[in-house]
Structures are given as structure tokens and as C-alpha cells.
Design an enzyme around this catalytic site. Structure first.
Site, PDB file in Angstrom:
ATOM      1  N   LYS A  47     -13.305  24.843 -46.087  1.00 23.53           N
ATOM      2  CA  LYS A  47     -13.526  26.030 -45.262  1.00 23.53           C
ATOM      3  C   LYS A  47     -13.201  25.750 -43.804  1.00 23.53           C
ATOM      4  CE  LYS A  47     -17.010  27.893 -48.379  1.00 23.53           C
ATOM      5  NZ  LYS A  47     -18.432  28.042 -48.693  1.00 23.53           N
TER       6      LYS A  47
ATOM      7  N   GLN B 103     -24.434  26.708 -47.632  1.00 26.56           N
ATOM      8  CA  GLN B 103     -23.774  26.249 -48.852  1.00 26.56           C
ATOM      9  C   GLN B 103     -24.800  26.053 -49.974  1.00 26.56           C
ATOM     10  OE1 GLN B 103     -20.461  25.970 -49.403  1.00 26.56           O
ATOM     11  NE2 GLN B 103     -20.954  25.500 -51.519  1.00 26.56           N
TER      12      GLN B 103
ATOM     13  N   ASP C 204     -21.027  35.444 -46.547  1.00 24.81           N
ATOM     14  CA  ASP C 204     -20.861  35.497 -48.004  1.00 24.81           C
ATOM     15  C   ASP C 204     -21.116  36.886 -48.583  1.00 24.81           C
ATOM     16  OD1 ASP C 204     -19.938  33.032 -48.882  1.00 24.81           O
ATOM     17  OD2 ASP C 204     -21.924  32.135 -48.923  1.00 24.81           O
TER      18      ASP C 204
END
Length: 297
Positions: free
Chosen positions: A53, A97, A120
Site C-alpha cells: 500500500k 490492518q 476501507d
């Protein structure tokens, strides 16, 4: 018939090129989009994903902010890191995460993220808007994997409008939100949502124009379960270890023989995965644009 390959790597590269133009426009206004990540512990797969990322950010010109916490971090320490990024002017949006080490409460952490900075698209408020805002443009981040699936299909010639879509698997990051996203007016699909309690899975998949399998069961979807010409998205991942070499390899939910029946098929890896990462970047840029618009009012 041999299925057309829906190349996620190529589509993700095109999205990045498109984003670079939008990022340049923001920078001309003095705004630099920023992605934050919070990684707790040393899970190898999570480290690889977070590293990727940050490489993506560097490639397109997004500022990246990395917060790494030790494996034994307390819930209070993780929440403090979330608050840090919530209050950071340099961070447009961020992710925590997953999975988090036990016994950390992932829901408590996700709920602490400011909805406007939810890269997200998994905050309960944003998922609620996904449910409620079915007839108008979504003004909040949408979950990355479902966005990537729909966009990849569109770029490859798959028609979602009016299609019968069978979603196999109801996980929180892929199957369940995809069922919501695909039934919105701007996608306009009819969704058949299958899960572990579905009695005859093949009966559902055979009548679908589009099959999306996100169950995490290796080769669950076989050629006899797919309608000829259907589009098939292979989302789930299983890691198998080769006993002769000790090396692991990724195996998808879709049997390779499906390529001889389907009209379109995503490779795994190289299909939906790159699109998930690309859509994370889209969410960050759009968050920066929304924040800039709010500040100018």
C-alpha cells in the site's frame, strides 16, 4: 469457449494513471492526499500488504503515514493511534490492518475511526449509508474489494445492469458489502446471496450471469456449476504448501476448468487483489476532495 481474462493488474494501472491527474489538481490547490496505516504485530501477510500500500502511494503521489505497533499492544494503545490519525491534518484517510492480534476487539477499533477518514469503507456509519442511499450517489467511502470487482467487470465489458449476480460467501470485507453495492440503482443487479447454509449452491450459480466467489474454499466453483458465457470473479484465497518444496502458493475459489465455460474470468492472483489496492487509493483521493470541499464552504 475460452474465457476472457479480466486483468486486475492492467485495470489497477489505468486507475493509478487516472488518479495521478486528480492528485495533481489537488496539489495545485495546496492539498496533498495522505493515506495512514496502523499495523499491530508482525504478521507476515499483513506486513506484505501494508508495504504494498505504501509503494502504491509513492507511485501515484499520495503521502503515506505509517504507524507500527508491537504485538502486545493494548486496546488503549491501538485506539490512541487511531485518534492520532483521526486528528492528523496530513492524513486524508487511513486503515487499521486486519486481523488484529488476539484479544484485541477489532470492532471497537474500527468504530473509533472517523467515518470521513475510513479508507476501507467498513465503518458502521458508512455501511449504513450503503444500505440507505440506494437511489443516489454514495457520498461516503465504499468497501474496496466490492468496488474493485464492479469496476474491473465494467472495464472488461461485463454488464452489471439487470444481471443476475450470485455472490458466494458473506464475509464483512467482500461478499456481504458486494451484495449491497451490486443492488444499488447505479449498478442495478439482482443479487442472490449464498453462504455456508445454502442447500444447493450449484442451483444458484448455474442460473447466474455473474458469479462472485469469496468463500475462501479452494476450487469450490467447478465448470459444471457455471452457466456458459457467465462472468466469474475469483476472490477467495487459500494457501497450499507444496510438500516437495515447502513453498506455499495461492489457490483461488474457482477451478481452472471454469475458463473453458465462462465468458469472463479473473485470475487469482492478479485479478481482484490489485483492484482492492487501487480502490483504497481512490477512497483516499475522494476523501481529500470531500475534505477540501468542506473547508471551502
Amino acid at each position: 469457449m475460452t474465457a476472457v481474462t479480466l486483468d486486475g493488474k492492467a485495470a489497477a494501472a489505468a486507475i493509478k494513471a487516472e488518479l495521478q491527474e486528480r492528485i495533481a489538481q489537488l496539489k495545485a490547490q495546496g492539498i496533498v492526499p495522505g493515506l495512514g496505516t496502523i499495523l499491530v504485530g508482525e504478521d507476515p501477510a499483513s506486513q506484505i500488504y501494508v508495504n504494498a500500500k505504501h509503494r502504491d502511494c509513492e507511485e501515484v503521489g499520495i503521502r503515506s503515514i505509517r504507524v507500527d505497533l508491537p504485538q502486545d499492544s493494548s486496546l488503549e494503545q491501538v485506539l490512541a493511534a487511531v485518534d492520532q490519525l483521526n486528528n492528523s491534518d496530513e492524513c486524508s484517510a487511513f486503515i487499521v490492518q486486519l486481523p488484529l492480534p488476539e484479544p484485541l476487539d477489532a470492532n471497537a477499533v474500527l468504530e473509533r475511526i472517523a467515518p470521513a477518514k475510513d479508507a476501507d469503507g467498513l465503518h458502521p456509519c458508512n455501511l449504513g449509508q450503503l444500505v440507505l442511499s440506494t437511489q443516489r450517489a454514495l457520498q461516503v467511502p465504499a468497501p474496496c474489494t466490492p468496488q474493485g470487482i464492479i469496476d474491473l467487470g465494467r472495464r472488461g465489458g461485463v454488464n452489471w445492469d439487470g444481471a443476475n449476480v450470485c455472490v458466494v460467501g458473506q464475509g464483512a470485507t467482500a461478499g456481504r458489502p458486494l451484495s449491497l453495492l451490486a443492488s444499488r440503482a447505479d449498478v442495478n443487479a439482482t443479487v442472490d446471496s449464498c453462504h455456508i447454509g445454502t442447500r444447493d449452491l450449484a442451483e444458484h450459480t448455474r442460473r447466474a450471469d455473474i458469479v462472485v466467489c469469496a468463500a475462501g474454499v479452494a476450487h469450490l466453483i467447478t465448470a459444471d456449476m457455471v452457466k456458459p458465457g457467465a462472468a466469474v470473479f475469483d476472490v477467495g484465497v487459500t494457501r497450499r504448501v507444496d510438500p516437495s518444496t515447502g513453498k506455499s502458493r495461492i489457490v483461488g475459489d474457482v477451478d481452472p476448468a471454469v475458463a473453458e465455460v465462462a465468458g469472463w474470468l479473473t485470475p487469482n492472483p492478479g485479478g481482484v487483489g490489485p483492484m482492492t489496492r487501487a480502490m483504497l487509493l481512490v477512497n483516499v483521493v475522494e476523501a481529500a476532495q470531500r475534505q477540501a470541499a468542506a473547508q471551502s464552504r
